[in-house]
Design a protein around this motif. Structure first.
Motif, PDB file in Angstrom:
ATOM      1  N   THR A  60       0.819  -1.220   0.000  1.00  0.00           N
ATOM      2  CA  THR A  60       0.000   0.000   0.000  1.00  0.00           C
ATOM      3  C   THR A  60       0.849   1.266   0.000  1.00  0.00           C
ATOM      4  O   THR A  60       0.319   2.367  -0.153  1.00  0.00           O
ATOM      5  CB  THR A  60      -0.920   0.020   1.228  1.00  0.00           C
ATOM      6  N   ALA A  61       2.161   1.113   0.167  1.00  0.00           N
ATOM      7  CA  ALA A  61       3.053   2.270   0.219  1.00  0.00           C
ATOM      8  C   ALA A  61       3.611   2.588  -1.159  1.00  0.00           C
ATOM      9  O   ALA A  61       4.003   1.700  -1.912  1.00  0.00           O
ATOM     10  CB  ALA A  61       4.206   2.004   1.182  1.00  0.00           C
ATOM     11  N   THR A  62       3.641   3.872  -1.488  1.00  0.00           N
ATOM     12  CA  THR A  62       4.285   4.366  -2.705  1.00  0.00           C
ATOM     13  C   THR A  62       5.501   5.193  -2.299  1.00  0.00           C
ATOM     14  O   THR A  62       5.373   6.165  -1.546  1.00  0.00           O
ATOM     15  CB  THR A  62       3.320   5.242  -3.534  1.00  0.00           C
ATOM     16  N   ILE A  63       6.670   4.793  -2.772  1.00  0.00           N
ATOM     17  CA  ILE A  63       7.933   5.428  -2.381  1.00  0.00           C
ATOM     18  C   ILE A  63       8.506   6.178  -3.576  1.00  0.00           C
ATOM     19  O   ILE A  63       8.667   5.609  -4.654  1.00  0.00           O
ATOM     20  CB  ILE A  63       8.946   4.372  -1.900  1.00  0.00           C
ATOM     21  N   THR A  64       8.809   7.453  -3.388  1.00  0.00           N
ATOM     22  CA  THR A  64       9.485   8.240  -4.419  1.00  0.00           C
ATOM     23  C   THR A  64      10.655   8.974  -3.773  1.00  0.00           C
ATOM     24  O   THR A  64      10.598   9.340  -2.595  1.00  0.00           O
ATOM     25  CB  THR A  64       8.548   9.264  -5.079  1.00  0.00           C
ATOM     26  N   ALA A  65      11.717   9.179  -4.528  1.00  0.00           N
ATOM     27  CA  ALA A  65      12.875   9.926  -4.028  1.00  0.00           C
ATOM     28  C   ALA A  65      13.713  10.371  -5.212  1.00  0.00           C
ATOM     29  O   ALA A  65      13.754   9.704  -6.247  1.00  0.00           O
ATOM     30  CB  ALA A  65      13.700   9.061  -3.081  1.00  0.00           C
ATOM     31  N   ASP A  66      14.396  11.494  -5.050  1.00  0.00           N
ATOM     32  CA  ASP A  66      15.352  11.921  -6.063  1.00  0.00           C
ATOM     33  C   ASP A  66      16.600  11.049  -6.013  1.00  0.00           C
ATOM     34  O   ASP A  66      17.244  10.799  -7.033  1.00  0.00           O
ATOM     35  CB  ASP A  66      15.739  13.382  -5.837  1.00  0.00           C
ATOM     36  N   GLU A  67      16.921  10.580  -4.814  1.00  0.00           N
ATOM     37  CA  GLU A  67      18.074   9.686  -4.660  1.00  0.00           C
ATOM     38  C   GLU A  67      17.898   8.851  -3.403  1.00  0.00           C
ATOM     39  O   GLU A  67      17.475   9.349  -2.359  1.00  0.00           O
ATOM     40  CB  GLU A  67      19.390  10.458  -4.569  1.00  0.00           C
ATOM     41  N   MET A  68      18.213   7.573  -3.511  1.00  0.00           N
ATOM     42  CA  MET A  68      18.314   6.696  -2.355  1.00  0.00           C
ATOM     43  C   MET A  68      19.444   5.726  -2.679  1.00  0.00           C
ATOM     44  O   MET A  68      19.271   4.773  -3.434  1.00  0.00           O
ATOM     45  CB  MET A  68      17.009   5.939  -2.073  1.00  0.00           C
ATOM     46  N   SER A  69      20.621   6.001  -2.141  1.00  0.00           N
ATOM     47  CA  SER A  69      21.786   5.219  -2.535  1.00  0.00           C
ATOM     48  C   SER A  69      22.601   4.797  -1.322  1.00  0.00           C
ATOM     49  O   SER A  69      22.608   5.470  -0.287  1.00  0.00           O
ATOM     50  CB  SER A  69      22.680   6.023  -3.492  1.00  0.00           C
ATOM     51  N   PHE A  70      23.304   3.678  -1.471  1.00  0.00           N
ATOM     52  CA  PHE A  70      24.191   3.153  -0.446  1.00  0.00           C
ATOM     53  C   PHE A  70      25.556   2.935  -1.077  1.00  0.00           C
ATOM     54  O   PHE A  70      25.694   2.132  -1.993  1.00  0.00           O
ATOM     55  CB  PHE A  70      23.648   1.840   0.128  1.00  0.00           C
ATOM     56  N   GLU A  71      26.530   3.707  -0.629  1.00  0.00           N
ATOM     57  CA  GLU A  71      27.876   3.690  -1.219  1.00  0.00           C
ATOM     58  C   GLU A  71      27.823   3.878  -2.738  1.00  0.00           C
ATOM     59  O   GLU A  71      28.547   3.218  -3.482  1.00  0.00           O
ATOM     60  CB  GLU A  71      28.613   2.394  -0.876  1.00  0.00           C
ATOM     61  N   GLY A  72      26.924   4.761  -3.180  1.00  0.00           N
ATOM     62  CA  GLY A  72      26.805   5.043  -4.602  1.00  0.00           C
ATOM     63  C   GLY A  72      25.931   4.076  -5.366  1.00  0.00           C
ATOM     64  O   GLY A  72      25.663   4.295  -6.559  1.00  0.00           O
ATOM     65  N   ARG A  73      25.465   3.015  -4.723  1.00  0.00           N
ATOM     66  CA  ARG A  73      24.587   2.045  -5.388  1.00  0.00           C
ATOM     67  C   ARG A  73      23.131   2.496  -5.249  1.00  0.00           C
ATOM     68  O   ARG A  73      22.664   2.743  -4.154  1.00  0.00           O
ATOM     69  CB  ARG A  73      24.776   0.652  -4.788  1.00  0.00           C
ATOM     70  N   ASP A  74      22.431   2.564  -6.365  1.00  0.00           N
ATOM     71  CA  ASP A  74      21.073   3.098  -6.410  1.00  0.00           C
ATOM     72  C   ASP A  74      20.088   2.068  -5.878  1.00  0.00           C
ATOM     73  O   ASP A  74      19.824   1.044  -6.526  1.00  0.00           O
ATOM     74  CB  ASP A  74      20.724   3.484  -7.852  1.00  0.00           C
ATOM     75  N   THR A  79      17.833  -4.370  -8.519  1.00  0.00           N
ATOM     76  CA  THR A  79      16.958  -5.523  -8.691  1.00  0.00           C
ATOM     77  C   THR A  79      16.644  -6.145  -7.335  1.00  0.00           C
ATOM     78  O   THR A  79      17.341  -5.902  -6.345  1.00  0.00           O
ATOM     79  CB  THR A  79      17.623  -6.582  -9.584  1.00  0.00           C
ATOM     80  N   ALA A  80      15.609  -6.964  -7.308  1.00  0.00           N
ATOM     81  CA  ALA A  80      15.233  -7.640  -6.065  1.00  0.00           C
ATOM     82  C   ALA A  80      16.379  -8.510  -5.561  1.00  0.00           C
ATOM     83  O   ALA A  80      16.667  -8.557  -4.356  1.00  0.00           O
ATOM     84  CB  ALA A  80      13.980  -8.477  -6.286  1.00  0.00           C
ATOM     85  N   ALA A  81      17.063  -9.198  -6.475  1.00  0.00           N
ATOM     86  CA  ALA A  81      18.190 -10.042  -6.086  1.00  0.00           C
ATOM     87  C   ALA A  81      19.333  -9.203  -5.529  1.00  0.00           C
ATOM     88  O   ALA A  81      19.972  -9.573  -4.534  1.00  0.00           O
ATOM     89  CB  ALA A  81      18.669 -10.858  -7.284  1.00  0.00           C
ATOM     90  N   ARG A  85      20.983  -9.142  -1.603  1.00  0.00           N
ATOM     91  CA  ARG A  85      22.409  -9.295  -1.287  1.00  0.00           C
ATOM     92  C   ARG A  85      22.905  -8.168  -0.382  1.00  0.00           C
ATOM     93  O   ARG A  85      23.903  -8.320   0.319  1.00  0.00           O
ATOM     94  CB  ARG A  85      23.238  -9.334  -2.571  1.00  0.00           C
ATOM     95  N   LEU A  86      22.180  -7.053  -0.399  1.00  0.00           N
ATOM     96  CA  LEU A  86      22.598  -5.882   0.380  1.00  0.00           C
ATOM     97  C   LEU A  86      21.901  -5.817   1.732  1.00  0.00           C
ATOM     98  O   LEU A  86      22.554  -5.696   2.774  1.00  0.00           O
ATOM     99  CB  LEU A  86      22.301  -4.611  -0.428  1.00  0.00           C
ATOM    100  N   ILE A  87      20.576  -5.901   1.696  1.00  0.00           N
ATOM    101  CA  ILE A  87      19.790  -5.791   2.925  1.00  0.00           C
ATOM    102  C   ILE A  87      19.932  -7.075   3.732  1.00  0.00           C
ATOM    103  O   ILE A  87      19.751  -8.181   3.228  1.00  0.00           O
ATOM    104  CB  ILE A  87      18.310  -5.529   2.602  1.00  0.00           C
ATOM    105  N   GLY A  88      20.236  -6.929   4.996  1.00  0.00           N
ATOM    106  CA  GLY A  88      20.458  -8.089   5.845  1.00  0.00           C
ATOM    107  C   GLY A  88      21.911  -8.510   5.900  1.00  0.00           C
ATOM    108  O   GLY A  88      22.295  -9.338   6.731  1.00  0.00           O
ATOM    109  N   ARG A  89      22.712  -7.903   5.050  1.00  0.00           N
ATOM    110  CA  ARG A  89      24.143  -8.201   5.057  1.00  0.00           C
ATOM    111  C   ARG A  89      24.939  -6.929   5.321  1.00  0.00           C
ATOM    112  O   ARG A  89      25.625  -6.827   6.329  1.00  0.00           O
ATOM    113  CB  ARG A  89      24.564  -8.834   3.732  1.00  0.00           C
ATOM    114  N   GLU A  90      24.830  -5.943   4.444  1.00  0.00           N
ATOM    115  CA  GLU A  90      25.558  -4.689   4.646  1.00  0.00           C
ATOM    116  C   GLU A  90      24.719  -3.642   5.382  1.00  0.00           C
ATOM    117  O   GLU A  90      25.257  -2.743   6.017  1.00  0.00           O
ATOM    118  CB  GLU A  90      26.019  -4.132   3.303  1.00  0.00           C
TER     119      GLU A  90
END
Length: 279
Positions: A60-74, A79-81, A85-90
């Motif tokens: 039900t949530a709609t998310i918009t942002a000009d930028e949401m990045s982690f160490e330069g990764r958008d 992708t979901a995959a 690999r990022l969430i739950g690890r880094e």
């Protein structure tokens, strides 16, 4: 480059009465090894903003942002995959209710071993040994016994230590702690905060601490973001925030602290914002 950068983040929820804006155009950034506190009343959008980063908001949530990045990764285009690999690890997160966040059907040991097997590819024996190390690191009493204990067999403080052990199991670059001392007594609150700060320093993590407790902010944070009704009101280093707050809402929050109260009744933030106790 900041470790995490968020620019103009907006989160809206579809409801039966129409869209509801929970986060309204906020900017947040945190550097490596920095402790950032996000503070504000309940309902100010603190948790929602970080859940958007984690990808844990409902459909039900709609998310918009000009930028949401982690160490330069958008994070928005990832992708979901790639996100898995990022969430739950880094990037990991500790949630408000530790007992509710643990699965009641599995032992504490099984749940942390699952994190280690999935994210780090450990076999069962190595994961068991690492889980025991982590339980010792977070100060759980009788760690061998706690590996085989279910959440209902542990106290709230012990469950929170299990959650912290799970969150640091993969040596994350960024740990988000959402009201980590909620529903704990004062003594246990102090122990949990001391543990988080010790782990943050020893592991070199960045830490985002979501709280409404200004005392916690004063003790732990390098920098503070103040939110109100989904918007950022102020951002400054912690010393400036307490000595010379610039926004009326921040001054209201600080003036409403019990130690600043005089008279027969505790003032509220609403009192100050409506001009009844703050000019």
């Amino acid at each position: 480059m900041s470790l995490l950068t968020i620019r103009n983040l907006t989160v809206r929820f579809a409801t039966a009465t129409g869209p509801f804006t929970a986060v309204d155009g906020i900017d947040v950034s945190v550097d490596a090894r920095e402790v950032l506190a996000i503070v504000g009343e309940s309902g100010s959008g603190k948790s929602v903003a970080m859940l958007a980063v984690m990808g844990l908001l409902p459909d039900t949530a709609t998310i918009t942002a000009d930028e949401m990045s982690f160490e330069g990764r958008d994070l928005l285009k990832m992708t979901a995959a790639g996100r898995r690999r990022l969430i739950g690890r880094e990037i990991t997160m500790i949630f408000q209710e530790p007992v509710a966040s643990l699965n009641p059907s599995f032992t504490a040991g099984f749940q942390i071993e699952e994190v280690l097997r999935i994210n780090l590819g450990m076999d069962r024996r190595a994961a068991r040994e690492r889980a025991l190390e982590l339980f010792r690191a977070v100060g759980l009493p009788d760690p061998e016994q706690k590996l085989d204990a279910y959440p209902h067999q542990m106290s709230g403080g012990q469950c929170q230590r299990v959650m912290i052990a799970m969150a640091i199991a993969t040596n994350p670059r960024l740990l988000i702690a959402d009201e980590p001392t909620t529903a704990l007594d004062v003594t246990i609150q102090k122990q949990i905060l001391d543990l988080l700060m010790d782990l943050q320093e020893r592991h070199g993590m960045a830490l985002i601490l979501i709280t409404h407790d200004m005392g916690v902010v004063a003790e732990t944070a390098d920098r503070v973001v103040v939110q109100y009704k989904g918007r950022k009101m102020e951002e400054s280093d912690v010393l400036t925030l307490f000595e010379a707050p610039s926004h009326p809402y921040t001054r209201a929050l600080l003036s409403a602290l019990p130690e600043h109260a005089t008279g027969d009744r505790l003032p509220t933030v609403s009192d100050f914002l409506q001009g009844r106790a703050f000019q």
